[in-house]
Design a protein around this motif. Structure first.
Motif, PDB file in Angstrom:
ATOM      1  N   ALA A 177       0.836  -1.206   0.000  1.00  0.00           N
ATOM      2  CA  ALA A 177       0.000   0.000   0.000  1.00  0.00           C
ATOM      3  C   ALA A 177       0.866   1.249   0.000  1.00  0.00           C
ATOM      4  O   ALA A 177       0.618   2.201  -0.752  1.00  0.00           O
ATOM      5  N   ALA A 178       1.916   1.243   0.823  1.00  0.00           N
ATOM      6  CA  ALA A 178       2.784   2.412   0.907  1.00  0.00           C
ATOM      7  C   ALA A 178       3.470   2.676  -0.426  1.00  0.00           C
ATOM      8  O   ALA A 178       3.568   3.824  -0.866  1.00  0.00           O
ATOM      9  N   CYS A 179       3.896   1.616  -1.106  1.00  0.00           N
ATOM     10  CA  CYS A 179       4.549   1.790  -2.410  1.00  0.00           C
ATOM     11  C   CYS A 179       3.549   2.350  -3.425  1.00  0.00           C
ATOM     12  O   CYS A 179       3.882   3.238  -4.210  1.00  0.00           O
ATOM     13  N   ALA A 180       2.323   1.801  -3.417  1.00  0.00           N
ATOM     14  CA  ALA A 180       1.315   2.283  -4.362  1.00  0.00           C
ATOM     15  C   ALA A 180       1.032   3.762  -4.124  1.00  0.00           C
ATOM     16  O   ALA A 180       0.998   4.570  -5.061  1.00  0.00           O
ATOM     17  N   ILE A 181       0.859   4.129  -2.863  1.00  0.00           N
ATOM     18  CA  ILE A 181       0.571   5.535  -2.551  1.00  0.00           C
ATOM     19  C   ILE A 181       1.775   6.401  -2.890  1.00  0.00           C
ATOM     20  O   ILE A 181       1.644   7.481  -3.471  1.00  0.00           O
ATOM     21  N   GLY A 182       2.957   5.893  -2.550  1.00  0.00           N
ATOM     22  CA  GLY A 182       4.164   6.668  -2.825  1.00  0.00           C
ATOM     23  C   GLY A 182       4.409   6.861  -4.311  1.00  0.00           C
ATOM     24  O   GLY A 182       4.823   7.930  -4.757  1.00  0.00           O
ATOM     25  N   ALA A 183       4.113   5.818  -5.112  1.00  0.00           N
ATOM     26  CA  ALA A 183       4.393   5.895  -6.543  1.00  0.00           C
ATOM     27  C   ALA A 183       3.322   6.689  -7.287  1.00  0.00           C
ATOM     28  O   ALA A 183       3.624   7.450  -8.197  1.00  0.00           O
ATOM     29  N   LEU A 184       2.074   6.502  -6.893  1.00  0.00           N
ATOM     30  CA  LEU A 184       0.984   7.103  -7.675  1.00  0.00           C
ATOM     31  C   LEU A 184       0.513   8.435  -7.123  1.00  0.00           C
ATOM     32  O   LEU A 184      -0.012   9.267  -7.855  1.00  0.00           O
ATOM     33  N   GLY A 185       0.691   8.632  -5.837  1.00  0.00           N
ATOM     34  CA  GLY A 185       0.047   9.796  -5.226  1.00  0.00           C
ATOM     35  C   GLY A 185       1.025  10.855  -4.769  1.00  0.00           C
ATOM     36  O   GLY A 185       1.112  11.162  -3.595  1.00  0.00           O
ATOM     37  N   ILE A 186       1.754  11.435  -5.719  1.00  0.00           N
ATOM     38  CA  ILE A 186       2.721  12.450  -5.311  1.00  0.00           C
ATOM     39  C   ILE A 186       2.015  13.749  -4.939  1.00  0.00           C
ATOM     40  O   ILE A 186       2.299  14.373  -3.932  1.00  0.00           O
ATOM     41  N   ARG A 187       1.015  14.127  -5.736  1.00  0.00           N
ATOM     42  CA  ARG A 187       0.251  15.319  -5.375  1.00  0.00           C
ATOM     43  C   ARG A 187      -0.838  14.946  -4.371  1.00  0.00           C
ATOM     44  O   ARG A 187      -1.386  13.848  -4.436  1.00  0.00           O
ATOM     45  N   ALA A 188      -1.145  15.883  -3.492  1.00  0.00           N
ATOM     46  CA  ALA A 188      -2.090  15.599  -2.403  1.00  0.00           C
ATOM     47  C   ALA A 188      -3.459  15.173  -2.945  1.00  0.00           C
ATOM     48  O   ALA A 188      -4.081  14.245  -2.427  1.00  0.00           O
ATOM     49  N   ARG A 189      -3.904  15.815  -4.009  1.00  0.00           N
ATOM     50  CA  ARG A 189      -5.237  15.503  -4.521  1.00  0.00           C
ATOM     51  C   ARG A 189      -5.299  14.095  -5.090  1.00  0.00           C
ATOM     52  O   ARG A 189      -6.225  13.344  -4.834  1.00  0.00           O
ATOM     53  N   ASP A 190      -4.296  13.713  -5.878  1.00  0.00           N
ATOM     54  CA  ASP A 190      -4.245  12.359  -6.427  1.00  0.00           C
ATOM     55  C   ASP A 190      -4.181  11.350  -5.299  1.00  0.00           C
ATOM     56  O   ASP A 190      -4.827  10.323  -5.334  1.00  0.00           O
ATOM     57  N   ARG A 191      -3.369  11.721  -4.286  1.00  0.00           N
ATOM     58  CA  ARG A 191      -3.110  10.783  -3.214  1.00  0.00           C
ATOM     59  C   ARG A 191      -4.411  10.353  -2.549  1.00  0.00           C
ATOM     60  O   ARG A 191      -4.671   9.172  -2.379  1.00  0.00           O
ATOM     61  N   ASN A 192      -5.252  11.315  -2.214  1.00  0.00           N
ATOM     62  CA  ASN A 192      -6.464  10.969  -1.490  1.00  0.00           C
ATOM     63  C   ASN A 192      -7.382  10.074  -2.297  1.00  0.00           C
ATOM     64  O   ASN A 192      -7.976   9.153  -1.757  1.00  0.00           O
TER      65      ASN A 192
END
Lengths: 267, 308
Positions: B83-98
């Motif tokens: 999960a951390a890798c997915a969030i780290g790789a895909l969600g660099i901007r705050a909006r995408d991340r959420n």
């Protein structure tokens, strides 16, 4: 101190500016003006070593720009910080001294004294222990000046530091910058929408617009003729009561306070 | 009424019980330390939602391990790190991340429910992963927990200053040469490790009580970058260890005790913070700026407008 030769910066197809040749001397105050998206902030990013030029060369004090260089200080525009941010004014300044180093870092009396000095120099000592989230805009920018001076830089890069400040605080901040460059010969590169607050101290203006630019003193650049040529449309520059008003330039009014999109390609 | 009370608090044979949960108390103390420190950055970087998202995938990993009969801590570590890798790789901007977290979270929870439905073992094991447990910490698990906690603490010590700089002041940090972009996924990994070990005690649904509430409470009462993480650690430890000790004799899961203590601390801190804002920190607002050139003092309304 800063030397640009045939410099160009483009993102893909879009050319922000090209053929920029400019020498900025020690202690010089250079204002960088231009509409949103003209590459003002990108110029700062290039000077900070954060983006490479697409062509030409850039040197700072004879060397290529380097990220985190101690001879460059950076003052960002004022923005609201979260009210529960666990930092006081003194801690923000201290991050400017050693915040980039790995590890926890033990303060020690030397760093503590240095922080006190920096805060006192900009008149921020009375709120040294106030949480940064509770500072007013003007107070925050004073602390920012102290933070930027933490490494005793020879160049100060300022990215619209007066935005959303009232006139008194604008004057206070510009006076701090001007005093610093007069007493310590620090070069100031000042990106702004609004030239009037700094009119008295500007040595030269770099005006960026539509991929082109114009460099010179205020009276050379801020004329109807020069700006009309830059924009390729009729622009009126009116001098009134010691102020300069630019009329007719798309998104380049001399008095507007738009921020947001000015931060193109921000991190 | 009396019955209900005895279900919630039961201190008969307390001494004997205490010996049985020694591992859990040690685990609780470790979690308090890790949760309090990591939580400081969770609040500074505005990541509580990421904590929740990671915990659901960690739950899926743990329940998968339970089904396969392998090490549950290892399972939750795998889920967390994915999960951390997915969030780290895909969600660099705050909006995408959420939105990415919002997509991952139900998927993780769904997987976890599937694994638990297929699992034929003790029902308490299943429930424990979601809502917390005390008796299940054996020595093997405890050493996994302690090992992971050591990795987290070492990483935090190395990253502390630049991570603080990048979290509260990213623009200037970047100008000063801090690798702001690289630190974000790195911290997400640290967070993933912390979530994975927290799940073992407080359960997947209530991880925030360790990784957000204590730090948020501490930041209400202090703005010192030294005192805030220390207080946060203290609050987290008191909550977990105190919650475990209260829960001991009862048949109820540990989490309501932990969350209640943690929430109470938060409420008290909020109250203290409100008073301090009005007195020490706020009093300055009424004073003119001594020794400075400003002719006038900003009115409080102007201050608020300026911050907007």
């Amino acid at each position: 101190m800063i030397s640009l030769r045939d410099a160009a910066l483009s993102y893909g197809e879009r050319v922000l500016w090209r053929d920029l040749t400019l020498e900025v001397g020690r202690g010089e105050f250079l204002a960088v003006l231009g509409p949103n998206g003209s590459g003002k902030t990108s110029l700062l990013r290039a000077l900070l070593g954060q983006v490479p030029l697409s062509a030409g060369t850039l040197t700072i004090d004879g060397r290529p720009p380097r990220r985190g260089s101690a001879i460059v200080g950076y003052i960002p525009q004022q923005k609201s910080l979260a009210p529960n941010t666990p930092l006081r004014s003194r801690d923000l300044v201290r991050l400017g001294i050693d915040g980039h180093r790995w590890g926890i870092g033990r303060g020690g009396p030397a760093i503590r004294r240095r922080v006190e000095e920096l805060l006192a120099d900009v008149g921020a000592a009375p709120y040294a222990d106030v949480p940064v989230g509770m500072l007013s805009g003007g107070e925050q920018q004073r602390v920012r000046v102290a933070q930027a001076l933490a490494t005793d830089p020879r160049i100060l890069l300022c990215d619209e530091p007066l935005l959303s400040l009232d006139l008194n605080h604008q004057r206070a901040i510009t006076e701090l910058l001007d005093r610093r460059r007069r007493t310590r010969d620090t070069t100031v590169v000042f990106v702004t929408h609004e030239i009037n607050p700094i009119l008295a101290m500007v040595d030269r203006v770099l005006y960026l617009a539509g991929g082109r630019f114009s460099v010179g003193t205020v009276s050379e650049v801020m004329t109807s003729q020069t700006l009309s040529e830059l924009y390729g449309t009729t622009v009126d520059v009116i001098r009134t009561g010691g102020r300069i008003v630019v009329a007719g330039a798309a998104d380049a009014s001399g008095s507007s306070h738009h921020s947001g999109s000015a931060k193109e390609a921000g991190t | 009424m009396n019955d209900l009370w005895h279900q919630i608090f039961n201190f008969s044979d307390y001494g004997a019980l205490l010996g049985l949960v020694k591992n859990s108390l040690v685990a609780g103390a470790i979690l308090g330390l890790v949760g309090g420190l990591v939580g400081t950055f969770v609040v500074m970087r505005d990541l509580p939602f990421a904590v929740h998202g990671i915990s659901e995938l960690s739950f899926a990993g743990a329940s998968g391990a339970l089904l396969l009969g392998t090490n549950v801590v290892a399972g939750s570590l795998v889920g967390s790190l994915l999960a951390a890798c997915a969030i780290g790789a895909l969600g660099i901007r705050a909006r995408d991340r959420n939105s990415i977290i919002g997509v991952l979270m139900p998927f993780g929870l769904g997987l976890g429910v599937l694994f638990l439905a297929l699992y034929k073992g003790r029902a308490a094991n299943k429930f424990g992963l979601l809502t917390g447990q005390i008796v299940a910490v054996d020595t093997v698990q405890l050493s996994w927990l302690a090992g992971t906690a050591a990795v987290i603490l070492i990483l935090l010590v190395i990253l502390w200053r630049p991570l603080t700089f990048a979290s509260v002041d990213p623009e200037v940090a970047s100008a000063r040469g801090v690798p702001v972009r690289a630190l974000a996924p790195l911290f997400t990994i640290v967070l993933g490790l912390a979530v994975a070990i927290s799940i073992q005690i407080v359960g997947a649904l209530l991880v925030l009580t360790l990784l957000c509430t204590p730090a948020a409470a501490a930041m209400r009462v202090t703005a010192s970058p030294v005192k805030a993480p220390l207080l946060s650690t203290l609050f987290a430890t008191v909550s977990v260890v105190g919650g475990t000790m209260l829960a001991l004799g009862s048949s109820i899961p540990i989490s309501p005790y932990v969350t209640t203590i943690s929430f109470t601390i938060y409420l008290v801190c909020r109250g203290i913070g409100a008073v301090r804002t009005r007195t020490t920190w706020g009093r300055r607002k009424a004073l003119p700026y001594a020794g400075q050139s400003e002719a006038r003092t900003e009115a409080p309304a102007a201050r608020l407008a300026g911050k907007g």
